[in-house]
Scaffold this motif. Structure first.
Motif, PDB file in Angstrom:
ATOM      1  N   THR A 119       8.664   1.615  -8.135  1.00  0.00           N
ATOM      2  CA  THR A 119       8.452   2.975  -7.636  1.00  0.00           C
ATOM      3  C   THR A 119       8.596   2.960  -6.108  1.00  0.00           C
ATOM      4  O   THR A 119       8.512   1.903  -5.487  1.00  0.00           O
ATOM      5  CB  THR A 119       7.045   3.484  -7.999  1.00  0.00           C
ATOM      6  OG1 THR A 119       6.090   2.514  -7.545  1.00  0.00           O
ATOM      7  CG2 THR A 119       6.903   3.672  -9.494  1.00  0.00           C
ATOM      8  N   ARG A 197      -4.308   8.209  -2.440  1.00  0.00           N
ATOM      9  CA  ARG A 197      -4.999   8.083  -1.148  1.00  0.00           C
ATOM     10  C   ARG A 197      -5.268   9.493  -0.645  1.00  0.00           C
ATOM     11  O   ARG A 197      -4.336  10.271  -0.463  1.00  0.00           O
ATOM     12  CB  ARG A 197      -4.118   7.336  -0.133  1.00  0.00           C
ATOM     13  CG  ARG A 197      -4.733   7.311   1.265  1.00  0.00           C
ATOM     14  CD  ARG A 197      -3.950   6.426   2.228  1.00  0.00           C
ATOM     15  NE  ARG A 197      -2.703   7.042   2.669  1.00  0.00           N
ATOM     16  CZ  ARG A 197      -1.818   6.449   3.454  1.00  0.00           C
ATOM     17  NH1 ARG A 197      -2.031   5.208   3.872  1.00  0.00           N
ATOM     18  NH2 ARG A 197      -0.715   7.072   3.822  1.00  0.00           N
ATOM     19  N   GLY A 232      -2.205  -0.861  -1.190  1.00  0.00           N
ATOM     20  CA  GLY A 232      -2.822  -0.957   0.132  1.00  0.00           C
ATOM     21  C   GLY A 232      -4.289  -0.590   0.144  1.00  0.00           C
ATOM     22  O   GLY A 232      -5.044  -1.009   1.012  1.00  0.00           O
TER      23      GLY A 232
HETATM   24  P1  AMP Z   1       0.612   2.870   5.443  1.00  0.00           P
HETATM   25  O1  AMP Z   1       2.046   3.198   5.574  1.00  0.00           O
HETATM   26  O2  AMP Z   1       0.140   1.784   6.337  1.00  0.00           O
HETATM   27  O3  AMP Z   1      -0.197   4.117   5.528  1.00  0.00           O
HETATM   28  O4  AMP Z   1       0.447   2.325   3.958  1.00  0.00           O
HETATM   29  C1  AMP Z   1       1.210   2.820   2.903  1.00  0.00           C
HETATM   30  C2  AMP Z   1       0.320   3.090   1.716  1.00  0.00           C
HETATM   31  O5  AMP Z   1       1.151   3.611   0.669  1.00  0.00           O
HETATM   32  C3  AMP Z   1      -0.348   1.842   1.173  1.00  0.00           C
HETATM   33  O6  AMP Z   1      -1.678   2.135   0.794  1.00  0.00           O
HETATM   34  C4  AMP Z   1       0.509   1.537  -0.044  1.00  0.00           C
HETATM   35  O7  AMP Z   1      -0.188   0.808  -1.006  1.00  0.00           O
HETATM   36  C5  AMP Z   1       0.909   2.922  -0.521  1.00  0.00           C
HETATM   37  N1  AMP Z   1       2.169   2.902  -1.284  1.00  0.00           N
HETATM   38  C6  AMP Z   1       3.416   2.752  -0.793  1.00  0.00           C
HETATM   39  N2  AMP Z   1       4.333   2.708  -1.785  1.00  0.00           N
HETATM   40  C7  AMP Z   1       3.654   2.851  -2.945  1.00  0.00           C
HETATM   41  C8  AMP Z   1       4.029   2.868  -4.330  1.00  0.00           C
HETATM   42  N3  AMP Z   1       5.304   2.743  -4.695  1.00  0.00           N
HETATM   43  N4  AMP Z   1       3.056   3.020  -5.248  1.00  0.00           N
HETATM   44  C9  AMP Z   1       1.760   3.148  -4.867  1.00  0.00           C
HETATM   45  N5  AMP Z   1       1.343   3.129  -3.572  1.00  0.00           N
HETATM   46  C10 AMP Z   1       2.265   2.971  -2.627  1.00  0.00           C
END
Ligand code: AMP
Ligand code: MG
Length: 349
Positions: A119, A197, A232
């Motif tokens: 994804t 989130r 994350g």
């Molecule tokens: P940040 O860009 O530092 O705010 O972190 C990006 C956030 O988006 C993190 O918590 C990731 O786990 C979440 N994230 C990015 N891509 C996905 C995905 N394909 N599925 C679930 N969560 C995602």
């Protein structure tokens, strides 16, 4: 590496500097830039080498996927397998803006960018410097927040410099960001839309657009043992250098408790800080007392929170206490960040 610093505003975009930044990104380099939420650490989202560099520059675990930023609606289709009707409705209402949507990815997006997931997270930011940069980079910038992993997200270019000087080719200073908390992330890959989130776009707003929207259980009940769906969200985050405790209860009880604890600390020579509101900031006796804003102004509290955590670090505060900010409206996003910053240390008085 020597980091180049460029300053501009959304009203007066420096086209030559944006072109140069775009070339850096197209050549596989990294550029930190402002968005309306927090500063981002950008690399070419379609280049696996760029994504590897982002993880290295941040010190971020490589199973934690990046958000792909676009600046034109027509750039969405090539990177996703399908666009559900809900996504079109959300895009219409919230893009450009602080909402990230999760889709099934197309083969164009390398697994390095998505932490190995099939994804992809996509956002269309509204900051005009960000939009110009994404276009100059070829349409797709992978960008997590521009902090070293675990630190509070940067709301000023100065904080990007603190964390990333010498680790990126360029930092674009576009002044303080408006929102100050990261985007809301919503998963649209499993039928029922789920918030992974909480962020500036609240659950109430999303429900107005889509009908029923759920929130990932791991966020509402962090101790439930359920793994959060956004990888994350499982990491310690936003952490100041000292220890932070949230104190919940009636106003007078909270003030009495915090003042007693900070007095004990002072007797031991420990420097203390308090995060409070305009209504209570004159009631505390800690070494550093910071109001996040009026209790009813979620927007102000959201925009100041990360900055306050960084200021406590600059002031070498060792023990911090924060009032609690409730769960309505932006409260859910604010408390989610605060709980993570506190490593879930919370006291009821
Ligand atoms: P940040 O860009 O530092 O705010 O972190 C990006 C956030 O988006 C993190 O918590 C990731 O786990 C979440 N994230 C990015 N891509 C996905 C995905 N394909 N599925 C679930 N969560 C995602
Ligand atoms: Mg982040």
């Amino acid at each position: 590496m020597i980091t180049e610093y460029i300053t501009m505003t959304e009203e007066a975009i420096d086209r030559a500097a944006i072109e140069k930044a775009g070339q850096i990104l197209q050549a596989g380099g990294l550029v930190a830039f402002p968005t309306e939420t927090v500063y981002g650490l950008g690399g070419d989202a379609l280049n696996p080498e760029s994504s590897r560099k982002i993880y290295a520059a941040k010190g971020r675990p490589s199973d934690n996927p990046l958000i792909v930023h676009i600046c034109r609606m027509e750039d969405l289709a090539p990177i996703v397998r399908d666009i559900p009707d809900e996504a079109l409705r959300l895009a219409e209402a919230c893009w450009p803006g602080p909402l990230t949507m999760i889709f099934h990815k197309s083969d164009l997006v390398p697994p390095e960018t998505t932490g190995g997931l099939d994804t992809v997270a996509v956002r269309f930011p509204s900051n005009r410097i960000a939009m110009a940069l994404i276009a100059a980079a070829g349409g797709y910038i992978a960008a997590p927040s521009a902090n070293r992993s675990g630190r509070p997200s940067p709301t000023l270019a100065r904080y990007c410099r603190e964390d990333l000087d010498g680790r990126v080719e360029m930092i674009i200073d576009g002044g303080p960001v408006g929102i100050g908390l990261e985007s809301t992330i919503i998963d649209l890959t499993e039928g029922q839309p789920v918030i992974l989130r909480p962020g500036y776009v609240t659950q109430e707003r999303l429900e107005q657009i889509l009908g029923r929207v759920e929130t990932d259980r791991a966020i509402i009940e962090p101790d439930s043992g359920t793994a959060p769906k956004a990888p994350g969200m499982k990491y310690r985050h936003y952490a100041p250098k000292g220890s932070l405790t949230i104190v919940e209860g009636g106003r007078e009880a909270v003030i009495t408790y915090i003042n007693a604890r900070t007095r004990e600390c002072r007797e031991k020579g420990i420097r203390t800080g308090v995060i409070c509101t305009d209504e209570t900031c004159r009631c505390y006796t800690a070494d550093s007392v910071k109001s996040a804003g009026a209790r009813t102004s979620g927007e102000t509290i959201a925009s100041r929170l990360f900055r306050i955590l960084r200021e406590f670090d600059d002031e070498e505060i060792q023990v911090m206490f924060s009032e609690s900010f409730g769960e309505g409206g932006l409260g859910q996003a604010i408390m989610n960040r605060l709980m993570k910053a506190a490593g879930h240390k919370i006291v009821q008085v």
